[in-house]
Design a protein around this motif. Structure first.
Motif, PDB file in Angstrom:
ATOM      1  N   ALA A 142     -16.897  -6.206   9.028  1.00 26.01           N
ATOM      2  CA  ALA A 142     -15.701  -6.045   9.858  1.00 26.01           C
ATOM      3  C   ALA A 142     -14.957  -4.752   9.527  1.00 26.01           C
ATOM      4  N   ALA A 143     -15.051  -4.324   8.273  1.00 26.73           N
ATOM      5  CA  ALA A 143     -14.372  -3.098   7.848  1.00 26.73           C
ATOM      6  C   ALA A 143     -15.213  -1.853   8.104  1.00 26.73           C
ATOM      7  N   GLY A 144     -16.406  -2.026   8.664  1.00 25.29           N
ATOM      8  CA  GLY A 144     -17.286  -0.886   8.914  1.00 25.29           C
ATOM      9  C   GLY A 144     -17.907  -0.323   7.654  1.00 25.29           C
ATOM     10  N   ARG A 145     -18.081  -1.188   6.631  1.00 24.66           N
ATOM     11  CA  ARG A 145     -18.570  -0.714   5.334  1.00 24.66           C
ATOM     12  C   ARG A 145     -19.830  -1.444   4.884  1.00 24.66           C
ATOM     13  N   ILE A 146     -20.621  -1.932   5.825  1.00 25.14           N
ATOM     14  CA  ILE A 146     -21.775  -2.729   5.434  1.00 25.14           C
ATOM     15  C   ILE A 146     -22.813  -1.892   4.685  1.00 25.14           C
ATOM     16  N   LYS A 147     -22.995  -0.632   5.079  1.00 22.33           N
ATOM     17  CA  LYS A 147     -23.973   0.204   4.382  1.00 22.33           C
ATOM     18  C   LYS A 147     -23.535   0.484   2.953  1.00 22.33           C
ATOM     19  N   SER A 148     -22.268   0.797   2.759  1.00 23.56           N
ATOM     20  CA  SER A 148     -21.789   1.062   1.399  1.00 23.56           C
ATOM     21  C   SER A 148     -21.817  -0.213   0.561  1.00 23.56           C
ATOM     22  N   TRP A 149     -21.641  -1.360   1.209  1.00 26.68           N
ATOM     23  CA  TRP A 149     -21.693  -2.645   0.494  1.00 26.68           C
ATOM     24  C   TRP A 149     -23.087  -2.876  -0.082  1.00 26.68           C
ATOM     25  N   TYR A 150     -24.108  -2.615   0.707  1.00 23.77           N
ATOM     26  CA  TYR A 150     -25.473  -2.778   0.205  1.00 23.77           C
ATOM     27  C   TYR A 150     -25.830  -1.697  -0.818  1.00 23.77           C
ATOM     28  N   ARG A 151     -25.330  -0.487  -0.625  1.00 25.50           N
ATOM     29  CA  ARG A 151     -25.609   0.565  -1.610  1.00 25.50           C
ATOM     30  C   ARG A 151     -25.009   0.215  -2.967  1.00 25.50           C
ATOM     31  N   ALA A 152     -23.839  -0.401  -2.967  1.00 23.19           N
ATOM     32  CA  ALA A 152     -23.219  -0.813  -4.232  1.00 23.19           C
ATOM     33  C   ALA A 152     -24.127  -1.776  -4.982  1.00 23.19           C
ATOM     34  N   GLN A 153     -24.740  -2.690  -4.258  1.00 23.91           N
ATOM     35  CA  GLN A 153     -25.647  -3.649  -4.891  1.00 23.91           C
ATOM     36  C   GLN A 153     -26.918  -2.964  -5.384  1.00 23.91           C
ATOM     37  N   ASP A 154     -27.424  -2.018  -4.611  1.00 27.57           N
ATOM     38  CA  ASP A 154     -28.638  -1.309  -5.013  1.00 27.57           C
ATOM     39  C   ASP A 154     -28.394  -0.419  -6.229  1.00 27.57           C
ATOM     40  N   ALA A 155     -27.183   0.111  -6.363  1.00 29.32           N
ATOM     41  CA  ALA A 155     -26.873   0.925  -7.540  1.00 29.32           C
ATOM     42  C   ALA A 155     -26.894   0.078  -8.806  1.00 29.32           C
ATOM     43  N   ALA A 156     -26.515  -1.192  -8.681  1.00 25.07           N
ATOM     44  CA  ALA A 156     -26.485  -2.083  -9.844  1.00 25.07           C
ATOM     45  C   ALA A 156     -27.866  -2.654 -10.163  1.00 25.07           C
ATOM     46  N   ALA A 185     -21.613  -6.660  -7.974  1.00 27.14           N
ATOM     47  CA  ALA A 185     -21.420  -5.408  -7.240  1.00 27.14           C
ATOM     48  C   ALA A 185     -20.908  -5.672  -5.831  1.00 27.14           C
ATOM     49  N   ALA A 186     -21.442  -6.721  -5.196  1.00 26.45           N
ATOM     50  CA  ALA A 186     -21.003  -7.067  -3.843  1.00 26.45           C
ATOM     51  C   ALA A 186     -19.522  -7.415  -3.819  1.00 26.45           C
ATOM     52  N   ALA A 187     -19.060  -8.104  -4.852  1.00 25.29           N
ATOM     53  CA  ALA A 187     -17.642  -8.463  -4.930  1.00 25.29           C
ATOM     54  C   ALA A 187     -16.774  -7.231  -5.146  1.00 25.29           C
ATOM     55  N   LEU A 188     -17.166  -6.386  -6.082  1.00 23.78           N
ATOM     56  CA  LEU A 188     -16.353  -5.214  -6.403  1.00 23.78           C
ATOM     57  C   LEU A 188     -16.253  -4.253  -5.226  1.00 23.78           C
ATOM     58  N   ALA A 189     -17.315  -4.168  -4.438  1.00 21.58           N
ATOM     59  CA  ALA A 189     -17.318  -3.237  -3.311  1.00 21.58           C
ATOM     60  C   ALA A 189     -16.290  -3.602  -2.250  1.00 21.58           C
ATOM     61  N   VAL A 190     -15.915  -4.881  -2.189  1.00 23.99           N
ATOM     62  CA  VAL A 190     -14.944  -5.319  -1.176  1.00 23.99           C
ATOM     63  C   VAL A 190     -13.713  -5.950  -1.825  1.00 23.99           C
ATOM     64  N   ALA A 191     -13.424  -5.572  -3.057  1.00 20.50           N
ATOM     65  CA  ALA A 191     -12.278  -6.152  -3.762  1.00 20.50           C
ATOM     66  C   ALA A 191     -10.977  -5.935  -3.003  1.00 20.50           C
TER      67      ALA A 191
END
Length: 228
Positions: A142-156, A185-191
Motif C-alpha cells: 500500500a505504501a508503494g514499497r514492496i520491492k524495498s521490503w523484499y530487498r530488506a529480507q534478501d539483504a538479511a 528484516a520484514a518487520a524493520l522495513a515497515v516499522a
C-alpha cells in the motif's frame, strides 16, 4: 551508518575482478558471481549482502556467474556506483539504517556464532506469524514499497547464497533460521507503517520475536529499542 568498508566495497570488487581478468584466471575460489566476489572482498561479511542489494537496482550482468564477455559490464557498474544515503533509502526504504544493521548483525551471527544459535520457537510456523507477515506485506504494498521490503529480507538472508552454504546437519533448523532472519528484516522495513493497513505493533513484535529468541544474547534487542 554507512561505513568506509561499505563505501569502498564496490571499488574492492572491481579491483579483484581486474586482477584476475588481467591474469586470465577464472577465480575458482569465488566462481566469479557478483555476490561471491563481494563476499570475498568484504572485510565485514554483512556488507557484501547489503551491497549486492544496492547494486541489484543497476544493470548487472544477467548471469549469476560472471563470464569473460560480461566483465566489462560488471566493472562499469562497480566503477560508477557510489554508496550513499539516497541509494540506501531507494533500495531499502526509509528505515534503511535499521534494515542494514540487522543484515550486518545476522551475517555476523550466522557466520561466526552459528553453533550458539538456539532453535526458534514454534511461532515460526504459527498462524499469528503468517498473519503478521501478510499484514506487513500489505502495508509495504500500500505504501508503494514492496520491492524495498523484499530487498530488506534478501539483504538479511539471500536465499540463492545462504541456502547453499548454510550447514545442513539440521534442515529444519536452517529453514527456521531463514524464516526468523527474514521476518525480522520484514518487520524493520515497515516499522514506520505500524498502525496502517491493519499492520499493528503486535504484528511487528511477532515478526521480530523468533530471531530474538534464537540469537545469542538476544541479538535483536536493538530493533525492540528502535521501535519504542
Amino acid at each position: 551508518m554507512i561505513t568506509d568498508e561499505l563505501r569502498l566495497l564496490p571499488a574492492r570488487a572491481a579491483q579483484f575482478i581486474r586482477r584476475h581478468r588481467d591474469r586470465g584466471d577464472s577465480a575458482p575460489e569465488t566462481g566469479f558471481s557478483v555476490l561471491e566476489v563481494l563476499v570475498h572482498c568484504a572485510p565485514v561479511r554483512g556488507d557484501a549482502f547489503v551491497a549486492f542489494q544496492l547494486l541489484s537496482r543497476r544493470d548487472l550482468p544477467a548471469s549469476d556467474i560472471l563470464q569473460q564477455d560480461s566483465l566489462d559490464d560488471a566493472l562499469d557498474v562497480f566503477d560508477s556506483f557510489a554508496v550513499t544515503e539516497h541509494e540506501c533509502e531507494e533500495t531499502f526504504g526509509p528505515n534503511w539504517p535499521q534494515v542494514m544493521m540487522h543484515a550486518l548483525d545476522a551475517a555476523a551471527v550466522l557466520h561466526d556464532r552459528f553453533g550458539e544459535l538456539r532453535r526458534p520457537s514454534d511461532v515460526v510456523d504459527s498462524r499469528p506469524r503468517l498473519a503478521a507477515w501478510v499484514c506487513a506485506r500489505d502495508a509495504a504494498w500500500a505504501a508503494g514499497r514492496i520491492k524495498s521490503w523484499y530487498r530488506a529480507q534478501d539483504a538479511a538472508w539471500e536465499r540463492r547464497y545462504m541456502d547453499e552454504v548454510t550447514l545442513r546437519e539440521d534442515e529444519q533448523l536452517c529453514s527456521d533460521l531463514a524464516t526468523a532472519v527474514r521476518d525480522a528484516a520484514a518487520a524493520l522495513a515497515v516499522a514506520d507503517l505500524v498502525g496502517t493497513d491493519d499492520f499493528t505493533g503486535s504484528h511487528f513484535e511477532t515478526l521480530l520475536e523468533p530471531w530474538r529468541l534464537c540469537s545469542p544474547e538476544g541479538a535483536s534487542s536493538r530493533p525492540r529499542a528502535l521501535h519504542r
